[in-house]
Every structure is written in C-alpha cells, then in structure tokens.
Design a protein around this motif. Structure first.
Motif, PDB file in Angstrom:
ATOM      1  N   GLU A   1       6.939 -14.991  23.602  1.00 18.89           N
ATOM      2  CA  GLU A   1       7.514 -14.494  22.285  1.00 18.89           C
ATOM      3  C   GLU A   1       8.477 -15.249  21.791  1.00 18.89           C
ATOM      4  OE1 GLU A   1       6.280 -12.260  20.517  1.00 18.89           O
ATOM      5  OE2 GLU A   1       4.825 -12.060  21.918  1.00 18.89           O
ATOM      6  N   SER A   2       9.552 -15.860  22.623  1.00 19.40           N
ATOM      7  CA  SER A   2      10.650 -16.736  22.106  1.00 19.40           C
ATOM      8  C   SER A   2      10.156 -18.120  21.441  1.00 19.40           C
ATOM      9  CB  SER A   2      11.681 -16.877  23.268  1.00 19.40           C
ATOM     10  OG  SER A   2      11.057 -17.476  24.396  1.00 19.40           O
ATOM     11  N   ALA A   3       9.054 -18.353  22.321  1.00 21.39           N
ATOM     12  CA  ALA A   3       8.384 -19.726  21.734  1.00 21.39           C
ATOM     13  C   ALA A   3       7.775 -19.682  20.141  1.00 21.39           C
ATOM     14  CB  ALA A   3       7.428 -20.255  22.430  1.00 21.39           C
ATOM     15  N   LYS A   4       7.195 -18.304  20.243  1.00 22.38           N
ATOM     16  CA  LYS A   4       6.563 -17.740  18.933  1.00 22.38           C
ATOM     17  C   LYS A   4       7.639 -17.796  17.494  1.00 22.38           C
ATOM     18  CE  LYS A   4       2.308 -15.541  20.615  1.00 22.38           C
ATOM     19  NZ  LYS A   4       1.915 -13.982  20.573  1.00 22.38           N
ATOM     20  N   ASN A   5       8.550 -17.079  18.064  1.00 23.58           N
ATOM     21  CA  ASN A   5       9.597 -16.869  17.249  1.00 23.58           C
ATOM     22  C   ASN A   5      10.277 -18.399  16.496  1.00 23.58           C
ATOM     23  OD1 ASN A   5       9.549 -14.142  17.123  1.00 23.58           O
ATOM     24  ND2 ASN A   5      10.737 -13.903  18.900  1.00 23.58           N
TER      25      ASN A   5
ATOM     26  N   LEU B   1       7.753 -23.537  11.260  1.00 25.62           N
ATOM     27  CA  LEU B   1       6.237 -23.566  10.401  1.00 25.62           C
ATOM     28  C   LEU B   1       6.390 -22.855   8.972  1.00 25.62           C
ATOM     29  CD1 LEU B   1       3.670 -23.123  13.212  1.00 25.62           C
ATOM     30  CD2 LEU B   1       4.846 -25.209  12.284  1.00 25.62           C
ATOM     31  N   GLY B   2       7.423 -21.801   9.032  1.00 24.64           N
ATOM     32  CA  GLY B   2       7.749 -21.033   7.949  1.00 24.64           C
ATOM     33  C   GLY B   2       6.361 -20.556   7.240  1.00 24.64           C
ATOM     34  N   PHE B   3       5.548 -19.623   8.271  1.00 25.53           N
ATOM     35  CA  PHE B   3       4.429 -19.274   7.812  1.00 25.53           C
ATOM     36  C   PHE B   3       4.585 -17.907   6.877  1.00 25.53           C
ATOM     37  CE2 PHE B   3       1.700 -21.239  11.278  1.00 25.53           C
ATOM     38  CZ  PHE B   3       1.384 -22.271  10.453  1.00 25.53           C
ATOM     39  N   LYS B   4       3.782 -17.500   6.125  1.00 32.11           N
ATOM     40  CA  LYS B   4       3.940 -16.043   5.498  1.00 32.11           C
ATOM     41  C   LYS B   4       3.328 -15.134   6.444  1.00 32.11           C
ATOM     42  CE  LYS B   4       4.566 -17.453   0.943  1.00 32.11           C
ATOM     43  NZ  LYS B   4       4.875 -18.632   1.541  1.00 32.11           N
TER      44      LYS B   4
ATOM     45  N   GLU C   1      -2.672 -18.714   9.321  1.00 30.50           N
ATOM     46  CA  GLU C   1      -2.185 -19.389  10.210  1.00 30.50           C
ATOM     47  C   GLU C   1      -1.362 -18.512  11.182  1.00 30.50           C
ATOM     48  OE1 GLU C   1      -2.116 -20.274   7.107  1.00 30.50           O
ATOM     49  OE2 GLU C   1      -2.516 -22.375   6.588  1.00 30.50           O
ATOM     50  N   ASN C   2      -0.790 -17.666  10.751  1.00 30.75           N
ATOM     51  CA  ASN C   2       0.352 -16.688  11.320  1.00 30.75           C
ATOM     52  C   ASN C   2      -0.427 -15.996  12.383  1.00 30.75           C
ATOM     53  OD1 ASN C   2       2.984 -15.780  11.819  1.00 30.75           O
ATOM     54  ND2 ASN C   2       2.013 -13.685  11.310  1.00 30.75           N
ATOM     55  N   THR C   3      -1.811 -15.741  11.923  1.00 31.20           N
ATOM     56  CA  THR C   3      -2.567 -14.815  12.987  1.00 31.20           C
ATOM     57  C   THR C   3      -3.167 -15.658  14.092  1.00 31.20           C
ATOM     58  OG1 THR C   3      -3.682 -13.819  10.721  1.00 31.20           O
ATOM     59  CG2 THR C   3      -4.747 -13.454  13.055  1.00 31.20           C
ATOM     60  N   SER C   4      -3.383 -16.898  13.909  1.00 33.84           N
ATOM     61  CA  SER C   4      -3.540 -17.726  14.937  1.00 33.84           C
ATOM     62  C   SER C   4      -2.270 -18.119  15.819  1.00 33.84           C
ATOM     63  CB  SER C   4      -4.409 -18.887  14.448  1.00 33.84           C
ATOM     64  OG  SER C   4      -3.463 -19.865  13.940  1.00 33.84           O
ATOM     65  N   LEU C   5      -1.232 -17.903  15.076  1.00 31.32           N
ATOM     66  CA  LEU C   5       0.092 -18.167  16.005  1.00 31.32           C
ATOM     67  C   LEU C   5       0.246 -16.888  16.784  1.00 31.32           C
ATOM     68  CD1 LEU C   5       2.597 -19.759  16.704  1.00 31.32           C
ATOM     69  CD2 LEU C   5       3.811 -18.620  14.727  1.00 31.32           C
ATOM     70  N   GLN C   6      -0.117 -15.712  16.263  1.00 31.14           N
ATOM     71  CA  GLN C   6       0.032 -14.396  16.854  1.00 31.14           C
ATOM     72  C   GLN C   6      -0.698 -14.251  18.005  1.00 31.14           C
ATOM     73  OE1 GLN C   6       2.472 -12.457  16.895  1.00 31.14           O
ATOM     74  NE2 GLN C   6       3.502 -13.333  15.212  1.00 31.14           N
ATOM     75  N   ALA C   7      -1.988 -14.850  17.854  1.00 32.71           N
ATOM     76  CA  ALA C   7      -2.908 -14.836  18.997  1.00 32.71           C
ATOM     77  C   ALA C   7      -2.581 -15.664  20.132  1.00 32.71           C
ATOM     78  CB  ALA C   7      -4.332 -15.058  18.458  1.00 32.71           C
ATOM     79  N   CYS C   8      -1.725 -16.680  20.107  1.00 37.10           N
ATOM     80  CA  CYS C   8      -1.286 -17.540  21.095  1.00 37.10           C
ATOM     81  C   CYS C   8      -0.812 -16.643  22.392  1.00 37.10           C
ATOM     82  CB  CYS C   8      -0.352 -18.381  20.679  1.00 37.10           C
ATOM     83  SG  CYS C   8      -0.716 -19.644  19.497  1.00 37.10           S
ATOM     84  N   SER C   9      -1.439 -17.089  23.624  1.00 38.76           N
ATOM     85  CA  SER C   9      -1.175 -16.358  24.609  1.00 38.76           C
ATOM     86  C   SER C   9      -0.409 -16.940  25.769  1.00 38.76           C
ATOM     87  CB  SER C   9      -2.450 -15.944  25.401  1.00 38.76           C
ATOM     88  OG  SER C   9      -3.096 -17.145  25.727  1.00 38.76           O
ATOM     89  N   SER C  10       0.511 -18.131  25.179  1.00 35.38           N
ATOM     90  CA  SER C  10       1.292 -18.995  26.159  1.00 35.38           C
ATOM     91  C   SER C  10       2.027 -19.782  25.492  1.00 35.38           C
ATOM     92  CB  SER C  10       0.411 -19.451  27.115  1.00 35.38           C
ATOM     93  OG  SER C  10      -0.296 -20.758  26.792  1.00 35.38           O
TER      94      SER C  10
ATOM     95  N   VAL D   1       1.281 -22.275  21.715  1.00 37.75           N
ATOM     96  CA  VAL D   1       2.335 -22.230  20.569  1.00 37.75           C
ATOM     97  C   VAL D   1       2.525 -23.675  20.291  1.00 37.75           C
ATOM     98  CG1 VAL D   1       4.422 -21.519  19.819  1.00 37.75           C
ATOM     99  CG2 VAL D   1       3.138 -19.856  21.226  1.00 37.75           C
ATOM    100  N   LEU D   2       2.935 -24.534  21.674  1.00 34.68           N
ATOM    101  CA  LEU D   2       3.143 -25.869  21.346  1.00 34.68           C
ATOM    102  C   LEU D   2       2.206 -26.754  20.506  1.00 34.68           C
ATOM    103  CD1 LEU D   2       5.127 -28.415  22.384  1.00 34.68           C
ATOM    104  CD2 LEU D   2       3.450 -28.585  24.572  1.00 34.68           C
ATOM    105  N   ASN D   3       0.943 -26.506  21.172  1.00 36.49           N
ATOM    106  CA  ASN D   3      -0.220 -26.957  20.553  1.00 36.49           C
ATOM    107  C   ASN D   3      -0.432 -26.577  19.023  1.00 36.49           C
ATOM    108  OD1 ASN D   3      -2.820 -28.711  20.523  1.00 36.49           O
ATOM    109  ND2 ASN D   3      -3.736 -26.762  20.370  1.00 36.49           N
ATOM    110  N   GLU D   4      -0.032 -25.351  18.572  1.00 35.36           N
ATOM    111  CA  GLU D   4      -0.190 -25.068  17.305  1.00 35.36           C
ATOM    112  C   GLU D   4       0.929 -25.835  16.462  1.00 35.36           C
ATOM    113  OE1 GLU D   4      -2.228 -22.528  14.863  1.00 35.36           O
ATOM    114  OE2 GLU D   4      -2.528 -22.191  16.956  1.00 35.36           O
ATOM    115  N   VAL D   5       2.118 -25.950  16.909  1.00 40.40           N
ATOM    116  CA  VAL D   5       3.048 -26.754  16.180  1.00 40.40           C
ATOM    117  C   VAL D   5       2.959 -28.018  16.268  1.00 40.40           C
ATOM    118  CG1 VAL D   5       5.665 -27.241  16.288  1.00 40.40           C
ATOM    119  CG2 VAL D   5       4.876 -24.923  16.913  1.00 40.40           C
ATOM    120  N   PHE D   6       2.301 -28.375  17.382  1.00 43.00           N
ATOM    121  CA  PHE D   6       1.887 -29.994  17.321  1.00 43.00           C
ATOM    122  C   PHE D   6       0.820 -30.221  15.909  1.00 43.00           C
ATOM    123  CE2 PHE D   6      -1.391 -33.195  18.411  1.00 43.00           C
ATOM    124  CZ  PHE D   6      -0.532 -34.528  18.485  1.00 43.00           C
TER     125      PHE D   6
END
Length: 333
Positions: A151-155, A161-164, A169-178, A182-187
C-alpha cells in the motif's frame, strides 16, 4: 548461433497450455482430439524440455502468436529467436546478446554507430548494465527497497505517476499485489522510454519473473535482465529456475495474480460497460513441464530476442509493419 555450438530445433506451435510468457493466446480447436489447443505465446517451455532431454545448447527461430493490441511495435504474430545453454548464467547471455546484435549490425550496416529515426545509437561494447531498482531511483528519487508493504508503495507510485483515479493505468496499479509489481509499473511508465542507448536492466523482482532463478545475493530478486534500445525491449533473459517445487508454487502464484487482475478489470468493465480486456483468458498449470523439471534440468540460462524489433533498429524502420511482409491490418470498409 552455430559458430557457438548451438543446435537449431523446432518445437510445437499448437500447445496444450500457453506458457513461457504472460500474454493472451489465440485458441483453436482440434476436432478429432476434441480439445482446445493454443497457438504458442513463447517457445520457452519446450526448449527447456530439450535441456532436460540432454541437448545442452539449443535455439529456435520461430513465429510467436499473441492475441493482443496492434501498434508500431506490436503485431499479433512476430518472430523471435530463443536460445538455452546448460551450465551458464545470465551473465553469459548478456555477452551473447552483445555478440549477436553487434555482429548483425556489422553484417547489415558495416558499422556500430547507427542512425535510428534521427538519433545516433552506439552499439559499441560494453553496454550499460544497471539494476531496475537503481534506474527507478535515479529517475524518481524513490528507493522501492524501503517499502515494507504494497500500500505504501502504491501511494508513492500514485504521487510519482499522477494518475487520475478512474484511469485504466490506475486500475492496473491498484491490481498490483506486491511491491515488485508496483516497481515494474513505475519502471514501465517512467524509465522505459528513456533507455535510448543499449541498456541491460538487471535483477527483476521475483513476483514478475516466474521462470527465473532467485538471485544468488539479494532476496526477493531474480537473475534476470531485459535489453532495451530506443526505449523498446529487444530481449529478455535469465538464469533459469530449475527447482520443480519452487516453479510449481510460482506458477500457482502467477495464476492467483492473473485471476485477481481479471476480477479487478471485470469490476471496472461492469462499471464502465467496456468490451473485452487483456486479462479475460484462463491461465493454467503446465503439469507436463513441471514433470520434466522433476526429472532434472541442468543449471542453465536462456534468452529471447525479438527479431522484428532488431530488424527495425538495423534498417531504421519506424514501425514493425515496415519489416513484416504481410502485417495484420484493420479491415477496409
């Protein structure tokens, strides 16, 4: 490849399980067997069975099929070369990648400094090698090693990323389970497009690398790299996971994660009454491959290189459609 002692092999295009990558497959039906089969999304799992069978250096140049979007870099069918070498690790694959690409460049252009769409690309060795964590930290100032929970990584990622809130994109970030996801999404969002000169991105999180060997020094990471040139992934390689028990549990986790993403996307789809999405397919366990690992696969490394993207680079072609003779196009009305 032959000068290095590799043997060219052929593996099935029609497979009982679509494995070796995370991608939506094309499904077909075999009438006399009365079962569905998949067009392969990678050649990996059958080439590894070759290692189990005693062939120590194998490669295959073959067509891969993925039922996904079309873009200047993506065609539903494309050509890769995948190679596997027993008693080697991902360091040897980095050297092999440099060797293959520089030899191809010399054979086609006669030089190692090439122009791609107005940018000079230097293929002179050695290429830059940097870890995913370090590249993300350089670009964002955030060290993802410091996050204890997802959760802290997602925040932190949301801030970067400044997603709406309602964006896909925010949905795929929310679906991140680890934290690794999240690191991969940011990368992928922040760093990938900036890797213009040839760069090996090393040591991916274990959560996004289900077939790679755990890192010999750092817990939670794997001995994996991807090669980027011009902001595009050209190759993917790792020291191979040979432990059948670990492999089974990673496959099971991959299925759980896929189903969770699918459920999250389904929820969004219901809310927005959208059509089909990229996760609306089944992922199943390849028992046959797991059995082969139980017989014993030698320590090995493997790599897949996208031939079409390499040809794009060496011929200065802007789109994958320029290097495939008959690309898939939209129907003309």
């Amino acid at each position: 490849m032959e000068s290095f002692g590799f043997i060219e092999v052929e593996t099935p295009v029609l497979q009982g399980e679509a494995g070796g990558a995370e991608a939506r497959p094309f499904i077909t039906h075999h009438n006399s067997l009365q079962r569905d089969l998949y067009l392969r999304i990678a050649t990996e799992l059958h080439l590894k069975r070759m290692l189990v069978g005693g062939l120590e250096k194998v490669y295959e140049i073959g067509r891969i099929f993925r039922n996904e979007g079309i873009s200047t870099r993506h065609n539903p069918e494309f050509t890769t070369i995948e190679m596997y070498e027993a008693y080697s690790d991902y360091e040897s694959m980095m050297n092999l990648a440099e060797e293959i690409v520089t030899r191809c460049a010399m054979a086609t252009t006669g030089k190692l400094k090439i122009d791609y769409q107005g940018t000079e690309i230097s293929l002179e060795r050695p290429w830059r090698r940097e870890t995913m964590h370090r590249l993300v930290e350089e670009a964002t100032g955030v060290d993802f090693n410091s996050f204890g929970d997802v959760e802290s990584a997602k925040n932190a990622a949301k801030g970067l990323l400044g997603f709406k809130t309602e964006s896909s994109e925010n949905t795929s970030l929310q679906a991140c389970s680890s934290v690794g996801h999240v690191l991969n999404e940011v990368f992928e969002t922040v760093v990938e497009s900036t890797l213009v000169q040839p760069t090996f991105v090393l040591d991916y999180p274990v959560e996004i690398s289900p077939l790679a060997k755990p890192h010999r020094r750092y817990a939670g990471l794997t001995e994996r790299f991807e090669l980027f040139v011009c902001g595009r992934e050209i190759g993917n390689a790792f020291s191979e996971l040979t432990d059948p028990i670990d492999q089974r549990s990673r496959f099971e986790n991959q299925i759980k994660q896929h189903n969770a993403k699918r459920a999250a996307m389904d929820k969004v789809k219901l809310d927005e009454s959208k059509g089909d999405d990229e996760y609306s397919y089944e992922v199943s366990l390849d028992e046959d491959f797991l059995t082969s690992l139980e017989y014993g696969m030698p320590p090995a490394s493997g790599m897949g290189l996208g031939i079409d993207r390499l040809v794009m680079l060496l011929t200065n072609s802007a789109s994958i459609r320029d290097v495939i003779a008959f690309p898939v196009l939209k129907l003309q009305q």
